[in-house]
Design a protein around this motif. Sequence first.
Motif, PDB file in Angstrom:
ATOM      1  N   TYR A  15      53.165   2.265  14.636  1.00 18.20           N
ATOM      2  CA  TYR A  15      52.502   2.644  15.883  1.00 18.20           C
ATOM      3  C   TYR A  15      53.405   2.278  17.052  1.00 18.20           C
ATOM      4  CZ  TYR A  15      48.071   3.115  13.323  1.00 18.20           C
ATOM      5  OH  TYR A  15      47.082   3.510  12.461  1.00 18.20           O
ATOM      6  N   VAL A  16      53.528   3.181  18.023  1.00 24.19           N
ATOM      7  CA  VAL A  16      54.293   2.913  19.241  1.00 24.19           C
ATOM      8  C   VAL A  16      53.326   2.887  20.423  1.00 24.19           C
ATOM      9  CG1 VAL A  16      56.098   3.706  20.808  1.00 24.19           C
ATOM     10  CG2 VAL A  16      56.371   4.024  18.331  1.00 24.19           C
ATOM     11  N   VAL A  17      53.184   1.729  21.056  1.00 25.39           N
ATOM     12  CA  VAL A  17      52.419   1.614  22.296  1.00 25.39           C
ATOM     13  C   VAL A  17      53.439   1.679  23.427  1.00 25.39           C
ATOM     14  CG1 VAL A  17      50.834   0.215  23.662  1.00 25.39           C
ATOM     15  CG2 VAL A  17      50.670   0.198  21.160  1.00 25.39           C
ATOM     16  N   ASP A  18      53.497   2.831  24.093  1.00 24.15           N
ATOM     17  CA  ASP A  18      54.510   3.113  25.120  1.00 24.15           C
ATOM     18  C   ASP A  18      53.950   2.739  26.490  1.00 24.15           C
ATOM     19  OD1 ASP A  18      56.475   4.144  26.763  1.00 24.15           O
ATOM     20  OD2 ASP A  18      56.849   5.885  25.469  1.00 24.15           O
ATOM     21  N   LEU A  19      54.636   1.826  27.179  1.00 29.13           N
ATOM     22  CA  LEU A  19      54.172   1.328  28.479  1.00 29.13           C
ATOM     23  C   LEU A  19      55.079   1.760  29.618  1.00 29.13           C
ATOM     24  CD1 LEU A  19      53.443  -2.354  27.317  1.00 29.13           C
ATOM     25  CD2 LEU A  19      51.841  -0.434  27.368  1.00 29.13           C
ATOM     26  N   ARG A  20      55.988   2.708  29.370  1.00 28.10           N
ATOM     27  CA  ARG A  20      57.001   3.043  30.379  1.00 28.10           C
ATOM     28  C   ARG A  20      56.411   3.751  31.603  1.00 28.10           C
ATOM     29  NH1 ARG A  20      61.412   5.834  26.588  1.00 28.10           N
ATOM     30  NH2 ARG A  20      59.458   6.583  25.655  1.00 28.10           N
ATOM     31  N   ASP A  21      55.628   4.770  31.397  1.00 29.16           N
ATOM     32  CA  ASP A  21      55.011   5.463  32.537  1.00 29.16           C
ATOM     33  C   ASP A  21      53.504   5.204  32.481  1.00 29.16           C
ATOM     34  OD1 ASP A  21      57.472   6.552  33.431  1.00 29.16           O
ATOM     35  OD2 ASP A  21      57.382   8.047  31.840  1.00 29.16           O
ATOM     36  N   SER A  22      52.760   6.162  31.967  1.00 31.59           N
ATOM     37  CA  SER A  22      51.352   5.891  31.683  1.00 31.59           C
ATOM     38  C   SER A  22      51.264   5.317  30.274  1.00 31.59           C
ATOM     39  CB  SER A  22      50.532   7.179  31.785  1.00 31.59           C
ATOM     40  OG  SER A  22      51.027   8.130  30.849  1.00 31.59           O
ATOM     41  N   VAL A  23      50.219   4.564  29.998  1.00 32.40           N
ATOM     42  CA  VAL A  23      50.055   3.934  28.692  1.00 32.40           C
ATOM     43  C   VAL A  23      49.666   5.000  27.658  1.00 32.40           C
ATOM     44  CG1 VAL A  23      48.761   2.240  27.348  1.00 32.40           C
ATOM     45  CG2 VAL A  23      49.356   1.764  29.734  1.00 32.40           C
ATOM     46  N   SER A  24      50.386   5.002  26.528  1.00 32.87           N
ATOM     47  CA  SER A  24      50.069   5.938  25.447  1.00 32.87           C
ATOM     48  C   SER A  24      50.397   5.277  24.119  1.00 32.87           C
ATOM     49  CB  SER A  24      50.861   7.247  25.595  1.00 32.87           C
ATOM     50  OG  SER A  24      52.250   6.996  25.452  1.00 32.87           O
ATOM     51  N   VAL A  25      49.807   5.817  23.048  1.00 32.33           N
ATOM     52  CA  VAL A  25      50.085   5.286  21.720  1.00 32.33           C
ATOM     53  C   VAL A  25      50.213   6.458  20.747  1.00 32.33           C
ATOM     54  CG1 VAL A  25      47.636   4.961  21.190  1.00 32.33           C
ATOM     55  CG2 VAL A  25      49.343   3.693  19.897  1.00 32.33           C
ATOM     56  N   THR A  26      51.161   6.356  19.837  1.00 36.36           N
ATOM     57  CA  THR A  26      51.346   7.377  18.804  1.00 36.36           C
ATOM     58  C   THR A  26      51.582   6.689  17.465  1.00 36.36           C
ATOM     59  OG1 THR A  26      53.728   7.480  19.297  1.00 36.36           O
ATOM     60  CG2 THR A  26      52.312   9.132  20.334  1.00 36.36           C
ATOM     61  N   LYS A  27      51.068   7.344  16.427  1.00 28.66           N
ATOM     62  CA  LYS A  27      51.354   6.880  15.065  1.00 28.66           C
ATOM     63  C   LYS A  27      52.379   7.815  14.451  1.00 28.66           C
ATOM     64  CE  LYS A  27      49.420   5.924  10.489  1.00 28.66           C
ATOM     65  NZ  LYS A  27      48.236   5.943   9.602  1.00 28.66           N
ATOM     66  N   LYS A  28      53.411   7.241  13.865  1.00 24.84           N
ATOM     67  CA  LYS A  28      54.457   8.049  13.258  1.00 24.84           C
ATOM     68  C   LYS A  28      54.640   7.642  11.800  1.00 24.84           C
ATOM     69  CE  LYS A  28      56.816   8.955  17.609  1.00 24.84           C
ATOM     70  NZ  LYS A  28      58.121   9.045  18.305  1.00 24.84           N
ATOM     71  N   VAL A  29      54.890   8.632  10.965  1.00 27.03           N
ATOM     72  CA  VAL A  29      55.093   8.399   9.535  1.00 27.03           C
ATOM     73  C   VAL A  29      56.496   8.850   9.166  1.00 27.03           C
ATOM     74  CG1 VAL A  29      54.295   8.928   7.207  1.00 27.03           C
ATOM     75  CG2 VAL A  29      52.639   8.748   9.074  1.00 27.03           C
ATOM     76  N   ARG A  30      57.256   7.952   8.606  1.00 29.08           N
ATOM     77  CA  ARG A  30      58.628   8.284   8.214  1.00 29.08           C
ATOM     78  C   ARG A  30      58.601   9.190   6.979  1.00 29.08           C
ATOM     79  NH1 ARG A  30      61.989   4.188  10.611  1.00 29.08           N
ATOM     80  NH2 ARG A  30      60.837   2.280  11.116  1.00 29.08           N
ATOM     81  N   PRO A  31      59.525  10.129   6.897  1.00 30.37           N
ATOM     82  CA  PRO A  31      59.577  11.000   5.708  1.00 30.37           C
ATOM     83  C   PRO A  31      59.986  10.229   4.462  1.00 30.37           C
ATOM     84  CG  PRO A  31      61.483  11.382   7.124  1.00 30.37           C
ATOM     85  CD  PRO A  31      60.560  10.470   7.879  1.00 30.37           C
ATOM     86  N   VAL A  32      59.396  10.590   3.331  1.00 29.77           N
ATOM     87  CA  VAL A  32      59.718   9.940   2.057  1.00 29.77           C
ATOM     88  C   VAL A  32      60.460  10.925   1.165  1.00 29.77           C
ATOM     89  CG1 VAL A  32      58.771   8.888  -0.034  1.00 29.77           C
ATOM     90  CG2 VAL A  32      57.728   8.405   2.183  1.00 29.77           C
ATOM     91  N   LEU A  33      61.597  10.491   0.656  1.00 26.39           N
ATOM     92  CA  LEU A  33      62.388  11.296  -0.262  1.00 26.39           C
ATOM     93  C   LEU A  33      62.273  10.700  -1.657  1.00 26.39           C
ATOM     94  CD1 LEU A  33      64.470  13.624  -0.593  1.00 26.39           C
ATOM     95  CD2 LEU A  33      66.260  11.919  -0.257  1.00 26.39           C
ATOM     96  N   VAL A  34      61.998  11.532  -2.648  1.00 30.78           N
ATOM     97  CA  VAL A  34      61.893  11.075  -4.033  1.00 30.78           C
ATOM     98  C   VAL A  34      63.168  11.467  -4.772  1.00 30.78           C
ATOM     99  CG1 VAL A  34      60.604  11.251  -6.195  1.00 30.78           C
ATOM    100  CG2 VAL A  34      59.386  11.246  -4.022  1.00 30.78           C
ATOM    101  N   LYS A  35      63.838  10.479  -5.341  1.00 37.48           N
ATOM    102  CA  LYS A  35      65.089  10.713  -6.066  1.00 37.48           C
ATOM    103  C   LYS A  35      64.899  10.398  -7.547  1.00 37.48           C
ATOM    104  CE  LYS A  35      67.971   9.405  -2.083  1.00 37.48           C
ATOM    105  NZ  LYS A  35      69.075   8.509  -1.626  1.00 37.48           N
ATOM    106  N   GLU A  36      65.503  11.217  -8.377  1.00 39.53           N
ATOM    107  CA  GLU A  36      65.411  11.019  -9.824  1.00 39.53           C
ATOM    108  C   GLU A  36      66.641  10.271 -10.329  1.00 39.53           C
ATOM    109  OE1 GLU A  36      63.730  14.166 -12.548  1.00 39.53           O
ATOM    110  OE2 GLU A  36      65.790  14.127 -13.309  1.00 39.53           O
TER     111      GLU A  36
END
Length: 409
Positions: free
Chosen positions: A119-140
Amino acid sequence: MRKFLPLVLILFTLFSCKESEETLTTDVVKPRPVVENFGFNLNDFSVVHDTVQSGDTFGSILEGQNLDTLRVYDIVQKIKDTFDVRVIRRGKPFTLLREKGRYAKLKAFIYQPDRQSYYVVDLRDSVSVTKKVRPVLVKERTIAGALDGSLSEALEKEKVDIALVSQITKVYAWSIDFFKLKKGDKFAITFTERYIDDTIYDGVDSLKAAFFEYKGKKVYAFPFEQKQGSGKLAYFDEQGKALKNFFLKAPLKYVHITSRFAANRLHPVQKIWKAHKGTDYAAPTGTPIMTTASGVVEQTGYTAGNGNFVKVKHDRTYSTQYLHMSKILVRRGQRVTQGDVIGRVGSTGLATGPHVCYRFWKNGVQVDALRLKLPNAEPMDKSDLPRFMTQMEPLKHQLDSIAEKKFKD
């Protein structure tokens, strides 16, 4: 001599300038490499990496960055619909991005509940929050090796997460007695592993194929979905025969046999010769004891010889009993499923140390479970065999090729 003096001075000046230029050229400072994470250029900030400690809250962390209580309350109110600040847990990492300079004003708070999301709570301008999910790579990956100790040690040698051990023992629980694997027995395994952002290792994903040498024969395992679209996988050998039998090979994991079924044995406590109608598996006190097949708990209780015990009736033909428990975890009449924990290893009754005596009945007569040919699971439908063979053959070829190369070298 005076005629040449101006010329000498000019030449000296030229060489000095050239040398200064060369010196300046070699002193050029290389730019700092750009470091990016969480969607930010971290070079632009003063970065603090930390971990949530006992007693920490979202509010206390922000107040520690010179934000007053009213300001923190205002931030919480603005983000509460997207980020519940109460979910912050001890031991989880967070990152603070502060402006560079004298005041080091907080610009962003980043919380990582797990390795894949943040989660990113961004305080730079107006207050905002975003949830981000990193991509998952499956290797054999396919590995081959030979046992020189336990299976865990063999996998560690190949730099494999030992979490794969539990998957392997579960798949082979009905067809291989891992207590009987010997030093030098070969194996090959194809499995998949997860990587977050293609770089952060996130563990074993699934077992794709394997073989283990067992009693001089390769025992293969290949997953197959008989009913397409069901998502239910069962494991079969290279001929399409189910690996899963009606009974598990043993009621414990990662232990060793200390005494076998015998018509006459010197009892370690009573010091008399008598029949031993079971198999003793030694393990530390408290080790989970599993029922080797589904059924109904027929008896639980205590006797001077057996200690705490549980007996399970599986059908009209088969029953099993588990002795010397430190704790009984089921009750009489309870239905249990294969692999359920029904008690814990102990040394109650006539026992010299912690172990479970596993007893097996067939048609009311106690028999040696290790010598018994146990019934198989439901076979593969013949109509599925061509599809299975098409999927299995390239996997088998890959296992055999890696093993051949490994042991040829």
